[in-house]
Design an enzyme around this catalytic site. Structure first.
Site, short mmCIF file in Angstrom:
data_model
loop_
_atom_site.label_atom_id
_atom_site.label_comp_id
_atom_site.label_asym_id
_atom_site.label_seq_id
_atom_site.Cartn_x
_atom_site.Cartn_y
_atom_site.Cartn_z
N THR A 27 1.54 -4.87 4.05
CA THR A 27 1.40 -5.32 5.44
C THR A 27 0.73 -6.69 5.56
O THR A 27 0.92 -7.37 6.57
CB THR A 27 0.54 -4.31 6.25
OG1 THR A 27 -0.73 -4.19 5.60
CG2 THR A 27 1.21 -2.96 6.33
N ASP A 28 -0.05 -7.09 4.54
CA ASP A 28 -0.86 -8.31 4.70
C ASP A 28 -0.02 -9.55 5.00
O ASP A 28 -0.41 -10.36 5.84
CB ASP A 28 -1.72 -8.54 3.45
CG ASP A 28 -2.86 -7.53 3.33
OD1 ASP A 28 -3.14 -6.85 4.35
OD2 ASP A 28 -3.44 -7.41 2.25
N ASP A 75 1.15 -6.42 -4.51
CA ASP A 75 0.35 -6.46 -3.29
C ASP A 75 0.91 -7.67 -2.55
O ASP A 75 1.11 -8.74 -3.16
CB ASP A 75 -1.13 -6.67 -3.66
CG ASP A 75 -2.02 -6.59 -2.42
OD1 ASP A 75 -1.79 -7.38 -1.48
OD2 ASP A 75 -2.93 -5.77 -2.40
N SER A 76 1.15 -7.55 -1.26
CA SER A 76 1.87 -8.65 -0.58
C SER A 76 1.06 -9.95 -0.53
O SER A 76 1.61 -11.01 -0.26
CB SER A 76 2.32 -8.23 0.82
OG SER A 76 1.23 -8.17 1.70
N SER A 77 -0.25 -9.87 -0.80
CA SER A 77 -1.04 -11.11 -0.87
C SER A 77 -0.59 -11.97 -2.05
O SER A 77 -0.85 -13.17 -2.08
CB SER A 77 -2.52 -10.79 -1.03
OG SER A 77 -2.91 -9.97 0.03
N THR A 114 0.82 -1.22 0.00
CA THR A 114 0.00 0.00 0.00
C THR A 114 0.84 1.27 0.00
O THR A 114 0.46 2.27 -0.60
CB THR A 114 -0.93 0.00 1.24
OG1 THR A 114 -1.79 -1.13 1.12
CG2 THR A 114 -1.76 1.25 1.35
#
Ligand code: ASN
Length: 567
Positions: free
Chosen positions: A141-142, A109-111, A43
């Site tokens: 952060t995920d 996106d860390s996902s 993010t």
């Protein structure tokens, strides 16, 4: 008189001889430190797309933006850094953090991140290790807690800070946690001796393998339920030295990115059937499983379920017992927990599931026997689990008891303050005198043996000057940093070279000590002067210290060195 007493009555350390390196114009100023930022996504660097969803901004966007923020880039600073670098304004600690951003492609996106991405980050740290003072990993952060846990295991014998951070709101927004998180992560990576993979978020630096994401709607997104923060960032930055995981081996930094990804997490719930557990454990490729149990490590202890678990254990599946509770440890307090242990499940103590899973993947990939792997899972490799038996208690020290009595002190904070005031001098004197017994006594009273004196000189600097290999080895085994710089900008390696202690130079090099890129440039000039003065011993010691350039003459020809006696 005790050895500590004798140590106290002797003089201060001797200064190195006149064999000093001249600081040249090629060197960056003493106050400059360099940090490499590995920007993986998250993010922090996202913008809204046409539908209003957050997606990573186009390549190069973040660095362009950072260059417009005065507290993240000081335009006035001269000499100008290379175009892909930014520089922070002078900090309170009187340091300039020059940072370079390596942007990953694609930004994620860390996902969407996987073990292959962890491997890439670890390899980038390895490739650039000697060029930088510290590292920052910008990350979503995920899955940040998984990445920081995995990196902590992959980085073996780490001696420099690796700070993982990100934000809950994009850095480009008016209200954001991104600017602050990035700024503090840079300061921590550039200015402090924290040889760990840490996760910095919302005024706290946590150990990377102790964190878990607990809030997706607050800036305070992470917690470290079973270990206090490594640093509290308030008006002052307070480093909790007693908690830091200091290195204990005389080995160089390396990364081991091999993982066995045939691992899984099974969360128990009331009513879970034998079939569910059996199917999960019977997957033919399953090599290791984290069992998330109730309370302090309990599960339904019906025989049919225990049989299924015993059979998996007999097939060589390593099963780790981790609690579903946020805080606390797996114990053997209950019969329901003991039944699991009997069936072959190993206690994961107070490891987070993130740490346990990545540790299991790391340990399973090692070329070790099943028994050795199980052993490794139960001991603390990087401070990821609590082993209470090892922590010395300040009030148990006889020395401290005597001081406390004579000063009428009886509270822990005051005792710690007395210890912290006394020990820098005591450990340096003990190091100078080669008094390992005194060093042991100081260690026992909770001194960290890495604290610098008023000149910024650590016990390792002192022992390196003295040429005492035994003390150097001892200090390295107790967490001393080969990268510590005194207020003259010198490391223990400089001291050992200047004082011509070959064996100490070799030992420090084996532990990863190195000159900075600019010091390497200067060393070439040094080699010329050694050749000119016929100093074969000096030449040898600089080469042992890692200066590999062969001296060349003005035409670039290698100079053939003929030894002649020093005058
Ligand atoms: N989905 C984002 C990520 O993990 C969340 C964030 O960074 N705050 O990449």
């Amino acid at each position: 008189m005790s050895s500590l007493g004798r140590a106290l009555s002797r003089s201060r350390l001797s200064q190195p001889d006149a064999f000093q390196v001249q600081k040249s114009l090629t060197q960056p100023p003493d106050d400059e430190v360099s940090v490499l930022v590995l920007y993986t996504g998250g993010t922090i660097g996202m913008v809204e797309d046409k539908t209003g969803a957050l997606v990573p901004a186009p390549p190069g966007y973040l660095i362009q933006y950072l260059r417009t923020i005065p507290f993240l880039h000081d335009e006035e600073y001269t000499p100008p850094p290379p175009t892909d670098c930014c520089v922070l304004p002078l900090s309170k600690e009187k340091k300039r953090v020059v940072y370079r951003i390596k942007e990953y492609n694609p930004l994620l996106d860390s996902s969407n991140m996987s073990p292959a991405d962890w491997e890439k980050i670890a390899k980038d740290i390895e490739t650039n290790y000697e060029q930088y003072t510290g590292f920052v990993v910008l990350h979503g952060t995920d899955t940040m807690a998984y990445t920081s846990s995995a990196l902590s295991f992959m980085c073996e014998n780490l001696g420099k800070p690796v700070i993982v951070t990100g934000s809950q709101l994009p850095i480009y927004q008016l209200r954001t946690d991104g600017r602050d998180n990035l700024l503090v992560a840079l300061l921590l990576a550039g200015q402090f001796n924290i040889p760990e993979v840490g996760l910095y978020f919302y005024q706290k630096l946590y150990r990377g393998n102790r964190v878990t994401k607990v809030d997706c709607a607050s800036f305070n997104a992470f917690t470290s339920p079973n270990l206090p923060p490594l640093a509290d960032v308030e008006i002052d930055i307070k480093i909790n030295k007693d908690i830091i995981w200091w290195p204990s081996k005389t080995e160089k930094f390396s990364v081991d990115t091999q993982l066995n990804c045939n691992v899984g997490v099974l969360r128990l719930f009331p009513g879970i059937t034998d079939e569910t557990v059996e199917n999960f454990l019977q997957c033919p490729i399953m090599a290791g499983v984290i069992l998330e149990t109730f309370g302090s490590g309990n599960a339904p202890d019906r025989q049919s379920l225990m049989d299924i678990i015993s059979q998996a254990s007999a097939r060589g599946v390593i099963m780790i017992n981790c609690t579903q509770c946020l805080r606390g440890s797996v114990t053997s307090a209950y019969a329901t927990g003991q039944a699991l242990a009997k069936a072959g499940v190993i206690a994961g103590f107070d490891m987070t599931p993130e740490a346990a899973l990545s540790k299991l993947a790391y340990v399973l990939a090692k070329n070790l026997s099943l028994e050795e792997k199980k052993q490794m899972m139960q001991c603390s490799l990087r401070g990821e689990l609590t082993d209470d038996s090892k922590k010395p208690k300040l009030c148990d020290s006889r020395f401290i008891q005597v001081i406390a009595k004579s000063l009428s002190i009886n509270c822990d904070e005051e005792l710690a303050a007395v210890r912290d005031a006394l020990t820098p001098t005591l450990v340096c004197v003990a190091a100078k005198n080669g008094d390992i017994e005194a060093l042991d006594a100081l260690k026992e009273m909770g001194s960290d043996l890495i604290t610098a004196d008023y000149d910024g000189r650590t016990p390792l600097h002192v022992a390196a000057c003295e040429g005492d290999v035994k003390v150097v080895e001892y200090l390295l085994s107790k967490g001393a940093s080969v990268y510590a710089r005194d207020c003259f900008g010198e490391t223990p390696l400089h001291n050992a070279v200047h004082c011509r202690h070959k064996d100490v130079v070799k030992l420090l090099r084996k532990t990863g000590a190195h000159f900075s890129p600019s010091e390497m440039v200067d060393a070439k000039t040094k080699l010329h002067s050694l050749v000119a003065s016929g100093d074969s011993e000096g030449l040898e010691i600089w080469q042992l210290a890692g200066v590999d350039q062969k001296p060349t003459d003005v035409n670039g020809e290698f100079i053939k060195f003929t030894a002649c006696p020093r005058s």
